[in-house]
Design a protein around this motif. Structure first.
Motif, PDB file in Angstrom:
ATOM      1  N   CYS A 130      46.002  43.062  37.754  1.00 51.65           N
ATOM      2  CA  CYS A 130      45.747  44.574  36.963  1.00 51.65           C
ATOM      3  C   CYS A 130      47.128  45.363  38.004  1.00 51.65           C
ATOM      4  O   CYS A 130      46.771  46.740  36.628  1.00 51.65           O
ATOM      5  CB  CYS A 130      43.855  45.459  37.178  1.00 51.65           C
ATOM      6  SG  CYS A 130      44.084  46.420  38.819  1.00 51.65           S
ATOM      7  N   GLU A 131      47.236  45.248  38.431  1.00 51.27           N
ATOM      8  CA  GLU A 131      49.025  46.266  38.852  1.00 51.27           C
ATOM      9  C   GLU A 131      48.403  47.063  39.873  1.00 51.27           C
ATOM     10  O   GLU A 131      49.524  48.427  40.089  1.00 51.27           O
ATOM     11  CB  GLU A 131      49.793  46.479  37.403  1.00 51.27           C
ATOM     12  CG  GLU A 131      50.031  45.078  36.815  1.00 51.27           C
ATOM     13  CD  GLU A 131      51.870  44.829  36.205  1.00 51.27           C
ATOM     14  OE1 GLU A 131      52.054  46.269  36.050  1.00 51.27           O
ATOM     15  OE2 GLU A 131      51.664  43.660  36.297  1.00 51.27           O
ATOM     16  N   GLY A 132      47.219  47.391  39.784  1.00 51.97           N
ATOM     17  CA  GLY A 132      46.290  48.473  40.400  1.00 51.97           C
ATOM     18  C   GLY A 132      47.152  48.415  41.861  1.00 51.97           C
ATOM     19  O   GLY A 132      47.221  49.917  42.664  1.00 51.97           O
ATOM     20  N   MET A 188      57.998  47.426  37.666  1.00 53.68           N
ATOM     21  CA  MET A 188      56.770  48.913  37.124  1.00 53.68           C
ATOM     22  C   MET A 188      57.739  49.765  36.754  1.00 53.68           C
ATOM     23  O   MET A 188      57.519  51.445  36.541  1.00 53.68           O
ATOM     24  CB  MET A 188      55.712  48.649  38.005  1.00 53.68           C
ATOM     25  CG  MET A 188      54.861  49.648  36.935  1.00 53.68           C
ATOM     26  SD  MET A 188      53.745  50.125  38.133  1.00 53.68           S
ATOM     27  CE  MET A 188      52.141  49.767  37.576  1.00 53.68           C
ATOM     28  N   LYS A 229      46.311  52.095  50.338  1.00 49.93           N
ATOM     29  CA  LYS A 229      47.297  53.006  49.699  1.00 49.93           C
ATOM     30  C   LYS A 229      48.415  53.724  51.732  1.00 49.93           C
ATOM     31  O   LYS A 229      49.102  53.267  51.859  1.00 49.93           O
ATOM     32  CB  LYS A 229      48.561  53.781  49.236  1.00 49.93           C
ATOM     33  CG  LYS A 229      48.166  55.524  48.838  1.00 49.93           C
ATOM     34  CD  LYS A 229      47.838  56.351  47.920  1.00 49.93           C
ATOM     35  CE  LYS A 229      47.324  58.060  48.494  1.00 49.93           C
ATOM     36  NZ  LYS A 229      47.632  58.435  46.931  1.00 49.93           N
ATOM     37  N   LEU A 236      50.214  49.972  41.882  1.00 47.46           N
ATOM     38  CA  LEU A 236      49.724  51.815  41.443  1.00 47.46           C
ATOM     39  C   LEU A 236      50.195  52.413  42.491  1.00 47.46           C
ATOM     40  O   LEU A 236      50.587  53.543  42.800  1.00 47.46           O
ATOM     41  CB  LEU A 236      48.704  52.087  41.208  1.00 47.46           C
ATOM     42  CG  LEU A 236      49.090  52.811  39.572  1.00 47.46           C
ATOM     43  CD1 LEU A 236      50.512  53.512  38.620  1.00 47.46           C
ATOM     44  CD2 LEU A 236      47.594  52.917  38.613  1.00 47.46           C
ATOM     45  N   GLN A 237      48.820  51.729  43.424  1.00 47.83           N
ATOM     46  CA  GLN A 237      48.827  52.534  44.870  1.00 47.83           C
ATOM     47  C   GLN A 237      50.550  52.684  45.497  1.00 47.83           C
ATOM     48  O   GLN A 237      50.722  53.546  45.948  1.00 47.83           O
ATOM     49  CB  GLN A 237      48.325  51.820  45.928  1.00 47.83           C
ATOM     50  CG  GLN A 237      46.582  51.776  45.010  1.00 47.83           C
ATOM     51  CD  GLN A 237      45.723  52.658  44.808  1.00 47.83           C
ATOM     52  OE1 GLN A 237      45.584  52.630  44.929  1.00 47.83           O
ATOM     53  NE2 GLN A 237      45.452  52.096  43.591  1.00 47.83           N
ATOM     54  N   LEU A 244      53.269  53.522  43.966  1.00 50.53           N
ATOM     55  CA  LEU A 244      53.881  53.896  43.375  1.00 50.53           C
ATOM     56  C   LEU A 244      53.465  55.861  43.671  1.00 50.53           C
ATOM     57  O   LEU A 244      53.768  56.550  43.750  1.00 50.53           O
ATOM     58  CB  LEU A 244      53.591  54.049  41.329  1.00 50.53           C
ATOM     59  CG  LEU A 244      55.106  54.597  40.847  1.00 50.53           C
ATOM     60  CD1 LEU A 244      55.936  54.033  40.979  1.00 50.53           C
ATOM     61  CD2 LEU A 244      54.332  54.361  39.467  1.00 50.53           C
ATOM     62  N   ASP A 245      52.180  55.774  43.980  1.00 51.67           N
ATOM     63  CA  ASP A 245      51.686  57.332  44.253  1.00 51.67           C
ATOM     64  C   ASP A 245      51.806  57.279  45.821  1.00 51.67           C
ATOM     65  O   ASP A 245      51.725  58.448  45.997  1.00 51.67           O
ATOM     66  CB  ASP A 245      50.265  56.785  44.305  1.00 51.67           C
ATOM     67  CG  ASP A 245      49.543  56.990  42.425  1.00 51.67           C
ATOM     68  OD1 ASP A 245      50.138  56.863  41.704  1.00 51.67           O
ATOM     69  OD2 ASP A 245      48.247  56.367  42.835  1.00 51.67           O
ATOM     70  N   PRO A 264      40.798  48.446  45.247  1.00 55.69           N
ATOM     71  CA  PRO A 264      42.823  47.184  45.124  1.00 55.69           C
ATOM     72  C   PRO A 264      42.833  48.499  46.971  1.00 55.69           C
ATOM     73  O   PRO A 264      42.347  49.060  47.885  1.00 55.69           O
ATOM     74  CB  PRO A 264      43.431  49.313  44.807  1.00 55.69           C
ATOM     75  CG  PRO A 264      42.383  50.562  44.867  1.00 55.69           C
ATOM     76  CD  PRO A 264      41.339  50.406  44.482  1.00 55.69           C
TER      77      PRO A 264
END
Lengths: 431, 237
Positions: B13-15, B41, B128, B18-19, B21-22, B125
């Motif tokens: 899910c690419e989650g 991404m 991070k 995303l972490q 990126l966050d 996920p």
């Protein structure tokens, strides 16, 4: 004959490519090739108990996980005849607005803005445009913080349940949220101003819009699906729309009455702009948009206006919650015990950041799901994307290839396609 | 010299990306040590070349993915699996019960089925903060260690009341710790997203779950949500 093939479009979620065939001045083919492998979520969900689907379907997409999670819950509630208290609905709305804020901020600043300013990525902008980059992080964090405060964490929520929440934010947490939302409103307004200031390519192509409609409100979690001029009952959404497989794509393509329709921020703005929050309305007036607007590039302006709406609306919703104690969910075991014999059928359509999201479940008397169906916003937008690429391309012919590709990529990105979502589905058939 | 890094997603899910990126405001400091060459991404220009560190997200479910993965392995010094999809097959592996879609492998698995993995960052996920610690460590040549204690330890440390004792289904006793008992801390049972511990006491947990009135089918679903492909040796009672 010229062929252009992009194997991987950058700065979208998931893997998708583009294939163009041009003969002279005619575009013979424009295809979005979706190569991401499917994950068969509908198969996975069947055999699971009604309260498991919310956590499984959340994993369809890391970006709009909250939308999948809540839509799944609402579809199960519809099936089981559970009507949660008004405060639960408000808390959910505040939660999903947090999801929209982070999703819109992510798209606008990390995927779209570098295009407008001529950078390869947001990080490259850090030295030249520190204010924009800082604002990007503040807005992304604002959305994440709301998701974490109400949902337990930003990605794949953990407090949400059938009928309510396992835990709700305390008084202090609520006032922290309100404070940061009030601060964030200025950032959102600046964002709307920034995106309204960019020149968009002159291009228009009329097509029906698809969005939820709700009397007196900008559609977020609830409303009736309206496609073109047709009202569709939520439970009939799958029956009334047609989903087709394409041999070059692992995602389905959705149409209505044989026609494409566009979903997402621009569709919502066109149909529900009257109900924008006061500041969002002011931003809309200051922008160059005149409705109806059929230029897909303007979706980014619409998205930025929605960002303002989300922040302002979230403040209003949080302040309207009467009793947070009302939001605690009943024990799932008691829900399962109260189930009547026979089959239960339920569905829900919500507005996710990218457009209408549909979940549908059949649940048996023991509480287990026997069949499910999920239709994501991106699969509804695939026809408009392909046809817009085909219609927009001729005006770009004669430009250097690199520039042409970038403009086409921008067009596709304006839809904010989420390929992870689009490839969640059941089975791939090659036609 | 800076270490070069590539981030590659497969079936997921690419989650987890995303972490990452966050984290970006904090990553700025780490970018003193590392240079991200491939992160589709987030950036327009991506070069697939020899990396010091390759970060792989997602499970493997097609032949094409195996090829890509093998090439990435060959081109990288250290290969890190991030998220439960890459580590065990995670949620996408639940589909292994039924028929696959056309063009899909018989089974969806973690990346370790096909290539050697140097280290795992678990969870669905990923956390991070943990990612930042691991990547900073790797940049200076320090390998992380695997956690093999159950989530219960963390509930104890945080003085969280046991959910199983309250009758709420929870996978804490058999699940690797490291999340800080995140789900139990908000009153939600652990769903096992960091995979099972090596000596997981499955029999005891299953008995307990039956005692509190959880349906057998539901118990099986719980056990298999994140451990579909490890069940054969681990689910023996």
């Amino acid at each position: 004959m010229t062929s252009i093939k992009i194997d991987h479009l950058a700065k979208i979620y998931g893997h998708a490519g583009l294939e163009l065939k041009i003969r002279g001045k005619r575009v013979e083919r424009a295809r979005v090739n979706i190569t991401e492998s499917s994950r068969l979520f509908e198969n996975m969900v069947s055999g699971k108990r009604f309260d498991e689907a919310r956590r499984l379907t959340s994993r369809i997409c890391g970006i709009c996980a909250a939308s999948h999670n809540l839509t799944s819950i609402m579809a199960a509630e519809d099936a089981l005849g559970i009507d949660p208290p008004e405060d639960v609905r408000r808390m959910r709305e505040a939660l999903i607005l947090g999801g929209w804020i982070q999703s819109h901020a992510l798209h606008l600043y990390f995927l779209a803005l570098p295009d407008y300013l001529g950078y390869g990525g947001t990080l490259e902008m850090a030295d030249d445009r520190p204010n924009d980059v800082d604002r990007a992080f503040r807005l992304k964090k604002l959305g994440n913080d709301i998701l974490a405060a109400i949902g337990g964490r930003p990605t794949h929520l953990i407090t949400t349940q059938i009928g309510g929440f396992t835990r709700v934010p305390g008084k202090d947490a609520v006032s922290v949220m309100l404070k940061s939302l009030k601060k964030g409103l200025k950032d959102a307004i600046t964002t709307a101003g920034l995106f309204s200031s960019f020149d968009q390519p002159e291009y228009e192509r009329e097509k029906p819009f698809g969005a939820l409609a709700k009397k007196g409100a900008y559609p977020i979690l609830t409303g009736t699906p309206v496609i073109g001029h047709h009202y569709v009952d939520s439970r009939d959404f799958a029956k009334k729309t047609i989903t087709e497989d394409k041999n070059y794509s692992t995602s389905k393509f959705v149409s209505f009455n044989g026609e494409e329709f566009m979903v997402g921020p621009l569709a919502r703005l066109n149909t529900s702009h009257r109900y924008l929050s006061p500041e969002a309305k002011a931003c809309f007036r200051r922008s160059d948009l005149t409705l109806p607007d059929h230029n897909p590039f303007n979706a980014n302006v619409a998205r930025a206006i929605e960002l303002v709406h989300c922040v302002e609306k979230c403040i209003e919703v949080l302040e309207s919650i009467r009793s947070r104690g009302n939001c605690i969910a009943p024990d799932p075991r008691s829900v399962a015990k109260a189930l009547k014999r026979g089959m239960h059928h339920g569905a829900a359509v919500t507005e996710a950041p990218r457009g209408m999201l549909y979940h549908e479940y059949d649940i048996n008397g023991k509480g287990f799901i026997t069949r499910s169906n999920i239709i994501t916003p991106t699969s509804q937008n695939l026809y408009p994307i392909e046809r817009d690429v085909k219609a927009f391309l001729p005006s770009m012919l004669g430009k250097p290839k690199q520039e042409l590709i970038l403009e086409i990529e921008k067009l596709i990105r304006s839809y904010d396609p989420c390929i992870s979502c689009a490839t969640h589905f059941l089975d791939v058939r090659f036609v | 010299m800076k270490k070069t890094v590539g981030i590659y997603p497969f079936t997921c899910c690419e989650g987890c990306q995303l972490q990452i990126l966050d984290l970006w405001d904090k990553l700025v400091e780490v970018l003193e040590f590392i240079d991200i060459k491939h992160f589709r991404m987030a950036q327009e220009m991506n070069v697939e070349e020899k990396h010091d560190i390759a970060i792989v997200e997602g499970a493997i479910s097609t032949r094409k993915e195996i090829e890509d993965l093998k090439r990435i392995r060959k081109n990288s010094g250290i290969l890190v699996a991030i998220g439960e999809c890459a580590v065990t097959g995670g949620i996408p592996a639940i589909r292994n019960d039924g028929k696959g879609g056309k063009g899909m492998l018989k089974k969806t698995t973690g990346i370790g089925e096909h290539v050697k993995v140097d280290c795992n960052i678990r969870g669905c996920p990923i956390d991070k903060g943990e990612f930042l610690r691991v990547i900073t460590g790797l940049a200076v040549g320090r390998m992380p260690y695997d956690v093999n204690e159950p989530v219960c330890m963390e509930c104890n440390n945080k003085e969280i009341d046991c959910l199983l004792l309250k009758g709420i289904p929870c996978m804490g006793p058999v699940t690797c710790a490291g999340c800080g008992a995140l789900c139990p801390s908000v009153g939600t049972g652990c769903e096992g997203c960091r995979g099972m511990t090596e000596d997981a006491g499955l029999k005891q947990l299953k008995d307990r779950l039956e005692e509190i009135g959880i349906d057998r089918k539901m118990i099986r679903n719980m056990m298999e949500r994140f451990s579909k492909e490890v069940k054969h040796d681990k689910h023996k009672d």
